[in-house]
Design a protein around this motif. Structure first.
Motif, PDB file in Angstrom:
ATOM      1  N   PRO A 191       0.817  -1.220   0.000  1.00 27.36           N
ATOM      2  CA  PRO A 191       0.000   0.000   0.000  1.00 27.36           C
ATOM      3  C   PRO A 191       0.856   1.277   0.000  1.00 27.36           C
ATOM      4  O   PRO A 191       1.974   1.283   0.507  1.00 27.36           O
ATOM      5  CB  PRO A 191      -0.825  -0.115   1.285  1.00 27.36           C
ATOM      6  CG  PRO A 191      -0.256  -1.244   2.063  1.00 27.36           C
ATOM      7  CD  PRO A 191       0.517  -2.100   1.130  1.00 27.36           C
ATOM      8  N   MET A 192       0.309   2.325  -0.580  1.00 22.86           N
ATOM      9  CA  MET A 192       1.051   3.572  -0.711  1.00 22.86           C
ATOM     10  C   MET A 192       1.395   4.179   0.654  1.00 22.86           C
ATOM     11  O   MET A 192       2.512   4.623   0.882  1.00 22.86           O
ATOM     12  CB  MET A 192       0.196   4.559  -1.506  1.00 22.86           C
ATOM     13  CG  MET A 192       0.849   5.880  -1.776  1.00 22.86           C
ATOM     14  SD  MET A 192      -0.359   7.033  -2.485  1.00 22.86           S
ATOM     15  CE  MET A 192      -0.013   6.858  -4.207  1.00 22.86           C
ATOM     16  N   LEU A 193       0.414   4.168   1.541  1.00 22.13           N
ATOM     17  CA  LEU A 193       0.647   4.726   2.871  1.00 22.13           C
ATOM     18  C   LEU A 193       0.006   3.817   3.913  1.00 22.13           C
ATOM     19  O   LEU A 193      -1.155   3.995   4.257  1.00 22.13           O
ATOM     20  CB  LEU A 193       0.066   6.146   2.985  1.00 22.13           C
ATOM     21  CG  LEU A 193       0.153   6.798   4.367  1.00 22.13           C
ATOM     22  CD1 LEU A 193       1.596   6.986   4.791  1.00 22.13           C
ATOM     23  CD2 LEU A 193      -0.577   8.128   4.386  1.00 22.13           C
ATOM     24  N   ALA A 195      -1.169   2.614   7.313  1.00 21.09           N
ATOM     25  CA  ALA A 195      -1.369   3.252   8.614  1.00 21.09           C
ATOM     26  C   ALA A 195      -0.656   2.437   9.681  1.00 21.09           C
ATOM     27  O   ALA A 195      -0.231   2.964  10.705  1.00 21.09           O
ATOM     28  CB  ALA A 195      -2.856   3.346   8.919  1.00 21.09           C
ATOM     29  N   PRO A 220       6.822   8.947  10.102  1.00 24.00           N
ATOM     30  CA  PRO A 220       6.518   8.791  11.532  1.00 24.00           C
ATOM     31  C   PRO A 220       5.039   8.604  11.841  1.00 24.00           C
ATOM     32  O   PRO A 220       4.705   8.178  12.937  1.00 24.00           O
ATOM     33  CB  PRO A 220       7.051  10.094  12.147  1.00 24.00           C
ATOM     34  CG  PRO A 220       7.180  11.044  11.017  1.00 24.00           C
ATOM     35  CD  PRO A 220       7.439  10.236   9.789  1.00 24.00           C
ATOM     36  N   ILE A 221       4.147   8.891  10.885  1.00 28.01           N
ATOM     37  CA  ILE A 221       2.717   8.718  11.191  1.00 28.01           C
ATOM     38  C   ILE A 221       2.297   7.260  11.079  1.00 28.01           C
ATOM     39  O   ILE A 221       1.206   6.890  11.476  1.00 28.01           O
ATOM     40  CB  ILE A 221       1.819   9.593  10.276  1.00 28.01           C
ATOM     41  CG1 ILE A 221       1.958   9.175   8.809  1.00 28.01           C
ATOM     42  CG2 ILE A 221       2.149  11.063  10.447  1.00 28.01           C
ATOM     43  CD1 ILE A 221       0.952   9.860   7.901  1.00 28.01           C
ATOM     44  N   THR A 222       3.163   6.437  10.500  1.00 25.81           N
ATOM     45  CA  THR A 222       2.819   5.014  10.396  1.00 25.81           C
ATOM     46  C   THR A 222       3.136   4.304  11.708  1.00 25.81           C
ATOM     47  O   THR A 222       4.210   4.455  12.268  1.00 25.81           O
ATOM     48  CB  THR A 222       3.595   4.352   9.236  1.00 25.81           C
ATOM     49  OG1 THR A 222       3.124   4.881   8.012  1.00 25.81           O
ATOM     50  CG2 THR A 222       3.388   2.843   9.232  1.00 25.81           C
ATOM     51  N   GLN A 223       2.151   3.542  12.147  1.00 22.37           N
ATOM     52  CA  GLN A 223       2.261   2.802  13.394  1.00 22.37           C
ATOM     53  C   GLN A 223       3.058   1.508  13.174  1.00 22.37           C
ATOM     54  O   GLN A 223       2.765   0.763  12.240  1.00 22.37           O
ATOM     55  CB  GLN A 223       0.855   2.448  13.857  1.00 22.37           C
ATOM     56  CG  GLN A 223       0.785   1.536  15.045  1.00 22.37           C
ATOM     57  CD  GLN A 223       0.770   2.323  16.327  1.00 22.37           C
ATOM     58  OE1 GLN A 223      -0.123   3.104  16.552  1.00 22.37           O
ATOM     59  NE2 GLN A 223       1.783   2.132  17.130  1.00 22.37           N
ATOM     60  N   VAL A 224       4.044   1.271  14.024  1.00 18.71           N
ATOM     61  CA  VAL A 224       4.755  -0.012  13.972  1.00 18.71           C
ATOM     62  C   VAL A 224       4.269  -0.868  15.140  1.00 18.71           C
ATOM     63  O   VAL A 224       4.277  -0.424  16.287  1.00 18.71           O
ATOM     64  CB  VAL A 224       6.284   0.178  14.076  1.00 18.71           C
ATOM     65  CG1 VAL A 224       6.974  -1.179  14.152  1.00 18.71           C
ATOM     66  CG2 VAL A 224       6.811   0.966  12.890  1.00 18.71           C
TER      67      VAL A 224
ATOM     68  N   GLU B   4      -4.623   5.658  -0.313  1.00 15.87           N
ATOM     69  CA  GLU B   4      -4.239   5.368  -1.688  1.00 15.87           C
ATOM     70  C   GLU B   4      -5.392   5.587  -2.658  1.00 15.87           C
ATOM     71  O   GLU B   4      -5.236   6.188  -3.711  1.00 15.87           O
ATOM     72  CB  GLU B   4      -3.787   3.908  -1.731  1.00 15.87           C
ATOM     73  CG  GLU B   4      -3.064   3.526  -2.965  1.00 15.87           C
ATOM     74  CD  GLU B   4      -2.313   2.222  -2.744  1.00 15.87           C
ATOM     75  OE1 GLU B   4      -2.279   1.736  -1.592  1.00 15.87           O
ATOM     76  OE2 GLU B   4      -1.778   1.709  -3.717  1.00 15.87           O
ATOM     77  N   LYS B  47      -1.347  13.493  10.424  1.00 14.73           N
ATOM     78  CA  LYS B  47      -1.620  12.786  11.683  1.00 14.73           C
ATOM     79  C   LYS B  47      -0.422  12.878  12.616  1.00 14.73           C
ATOM     80  O   LYS B  47       0.701  13.144  12.190  1.00 14.73           O
ATOM     81  CB  LYS B  47      -1.897  11.296  11.398  1.00 14.73           C
ATOM     82  CG  LYS B  47      -3.313  11.010  10.976  1.00 14.73           C
ATOM     83  CD  LYS B  47      -3.644   9.532  11.107  1.00 14.73           C
ATOM     84  CE  LYS B  47      -2.613   8.654  10.422  1.00 14.73           C
ATOM     85  NZ  LYS B  47      -3.059   7.267  10.225  1.00 14.73           N
ATOM     86  N   ALA B  48      -0.676  12.572  13.884  1.00 16.60           N
ATOM     87  CA  ALA B  48       0.403  12.639  14.878  1.00 16.60           C
ATOM     88  C   ALA B  48       1.349  11.452  14.710  1.00 16.60           C
ATOM     89  O   ALA B  48       0.999  10.431  14.155  1.00 16.60           O
ATOM     90  CB  ALA B  48      -0.193  12.626  16.273  1.00 16.60           C
ATOM     91  N   GLU B  49       2.557  11.640  15.209  1.00 14.76           N
ATOM     92  CA  GLU B  49       3.537  10.557  15.194  1.00 14.76           C
ATOM     93  C   GLU B  49       3.027   9.378  16.012  1.00 14.76           C
ATOM     94  O   GLU B  49       2.407   9.558  17.052  1.00 14.76           O
ATOM     95  CB  GLU B  49       4.841  11.037  15.843  1.00 14.76           C
ATOM     96  CG  GLU B  49       5.899  11.371  14.825  1.00 14.76           C
ATOM     97  CD  GLU B  49       7.184  11.806  15.475  1.00 14.76           C
ATOM     98  OE1 GLU B  49       7.676  11.068  16.348  1.00 14.76           O
ATOM     99  OE2 GLU B  49       7.702  12.873  15.088  1.00 14.76           O
ATOM    100  N   ALA B  50       3.290   8.187  15.517  1.00  9.48           N
ATOM    101  CA  ALA B  50       2.804   6.995  16.207  1.00  9.48           C
ATOM    102  C   ALA B  50       3.918   6.356  17.027  1.00  9.48           C
ATOM    103  O   ALA B  50       5.067   6.331  16.612  1.00  9.48           O
ATOM    104  CB  ALA B  50       2.275   6.004  15.186  1.00  9.48           C
TER     105      ALA B  50
END
Lengths: 441, 70
Positions: A191-193, A195, A220-224, B4, B47-50
């Protein structure tokens, strides 16, 4: 004993192997008296000692020992004296007994030794070695009393050696390939972005650290989310499968990174385990494999939607650079406004003709007609967001509210509505006049 | 709709508006839809940093993602 056995001897040894039982189960030895272990072999002459010692087993004709006692004693001496050893040799005459035990001979040019690998040990081997394959086996030297033969009880076969490893790998690869598990058309795009990126690896490994640092730098907005698994050792496959299932069941990840940092071929073996490969292939979201090894491709690599050389590379493939996306979206916004503006310009040209007619119909005095024309041509309907973009026209609709974009759409006497910035003019068509240009709808 | 999909839709809208003359009504609708996509996409990007989380299975079988540092 022939010190240089001919080939036929080796082959016949192989045949005999299949009939051989497990020594420990032979009732033959149950009632034997075993002499204490440190009975050193004595020179032959000393066996015929005076009667003083004749009561000791085997030291006089009267105390002659049985063959079984002799071989068993020999076994105990040998077992007690020799630690398990790694032995290299060529496999000849391997028999896989239906009980799961393997019997074979290890040989080189000048020597051979009979080998047995019990089912419990054989199960852990990656594959049965092929005829003629050179292997390195860890074995405990013993004696097979029923034949009076030296025997190597093989505990492990080294899987880092190319032959066996390759054999097991290829066998499973072919099987899974035939099922279509590695097919190109199964590969899904990343996916492009995302979450949320789920990482299936050891929670305290370097791989996780690398992935987290790349994701937080790039996006940084992507959750790991980490699903911890043991990545090496006997329990690794089970642990990896469980972690993958956890992620699948949780259902909130958009992409999965499965991997570990570099390791030896043996360390990476869990990623060639059939259960793990199947679990990876069955994930509901795209999987990026990141098993850090330059040389060996793992079956997980083949089953994954994307293969990355290292955990860092996997993270780079999993998430975009946020700044690139922001730039892209901004550009699209600008393009959208430009395109809308161009549309409005062309619509304005088309509407101008209608506007003239409407203006005439709406108002007879010259001054009002001028104002109406300005209103139509100079301002856009206040309700629409296009108003700010397209100062310069009115929207003409017919009695039903459908837009009028051509003079042919109305006949004299038809009701029309001209919507302007500050309201609408309800009018009736006096006459229509075509400019003679074809108007495209 | 995923980020996307929104971006793809926005690209489609821009292409449509750029490529051909259409009725004003249709153009207006597309433009409004484009603006909505643009707004949603931009919101998502800001969005905020996760924080890093760990996915654990509780004893009752429920899966739970909790902050790694917690």
């Amino acid at each position: 004993m022939n010190s240089r056995p001919a080939r036929p001897a080796a082959r016949s040894g192989g045949r005999q192997g299949g009939t051989q039982g497990e020594p420990d189960t032979l009732a033959l030895f149950d009632d034997l008296e075993v002499p204490p272990a440190p009975v050193a072999p004595r020179p032959e002459g000393r066996a015929r000692r005076p009667a003083a010692r004749s009561d000791e087993p085997g030291l006089s004709p009267e105390s002659a020992i049985s063959v079984a006692t002799l071989t068993l004693a020999t076994r105990d001496i040998i077992e007690g004296a020799v630690e398990p050893l790694w032995v290299r040799g060529e496999v000849v005459g391997l028999k896989e007994h239906r009980s799961g035990h393997w019997y074979f001979t290890l040989k080189d040019e000048n020597a051979q030794i009979r080998c047995v690998m019990w089912a419990s040990d054989a199960r852990r081997a990656l594959a049965a070695p092929d005829e003629g394959m050179t292997i390195i086996a860890l074995g405990k030297l013993t004696v097979f009393p029923a034949r009076g033969e030296l025997q190597l009880r093989v505990l492990r076969i080294d899987s880092s050696g190319d032959g066996l490893w390759r054999k097991a790998f290829e066998k499973l690869r072919k099987k899974l390939e035939a099922e279509g598990l590695f097919a190109a058309e199964r590969k899904r795009p990343i996916p492009m972005l995302p979450a949320c990126v789920a990482v299936v690896t050891s929670a305290d490994g370097a791989a996780l650290h690398d992935i987290v640092s790349v994701v937080s730098r790039r996006c940084p907005i992507t959750q790991v989310v980490v699903a911890h698994a043991q990545v090496q050792g006997e329990d690794a496959p089970k642990s990896l499968v469980k972690a993958l299932h956890r992620v699948a069941r949780w259902g909130k990840a958009d992409v999965v990174i499965l991997g570990r940092g570099g390791g030896s071929r043996e360390d990476l073996w869990a990623f060639n385990d059939e259960r793990v490969v199947r679990a990876a292939a069955g994930m509901p979201v795209p999987v990026i494999s990141a098993v850090g090894h330059e040389v060996d491709v793992t079956l997980c690599d083949l089953a994954a939607d994307l293969r990355a050389a290292t955990p860092s590379a996997a993270a780079e493939a999993a998430v975009p650079r946020l700044s690139d996306l922001v730039r892209h979206v901004r550009r699209l916004g600008a393009d959208l406004r430009d395109a809308a503006m161009a549309q409005v310009e062309s619509a304005r040209e088309r509407l101008a003709d209608v506007g003239v007619a409407v203006a005439r119909a709406a108002s007879h005095p010259i001054e009002r007609r001028r104002l109406a024309l300005e209103g139509i041509a100079g301002r856009l309907h206040a309700l629409s967001p296009l108003a700010t973009l397209a100062r310069g026209y009115a929207v003409i609709t017919d009695g039903e509210g459908a837009p009028v974009t051509s003079v042919t759409a109305v006949k004299p006497g038809d009701a029309i509505v001209a919507r302007l910035r500050d309201g609408s003019i309800h009018a009736r068509t006096e006459r229509t006049e075509s400019s003679g240009e074809e108007v495209n709808e | 709709m995923s980020f996307e999909k929104k971006v793809q839709r926005l690209e489609e809208i821009v292409r449509a508006l750029e490529s051909k003359d259409m009725s004003l009504e249709k153009g207006l609708k597309l433009f409004e839809e484009g603006i909505a996509c643009l707004r949603d996409a931009s919101t998502e990007l800001s969005k905020a940093e996760a924080a890093v989380q760990v996915l654990r299975e509780r004893t009752d079988g429920i899966l739970e993602a909790t902050d790694l540092r917690a």
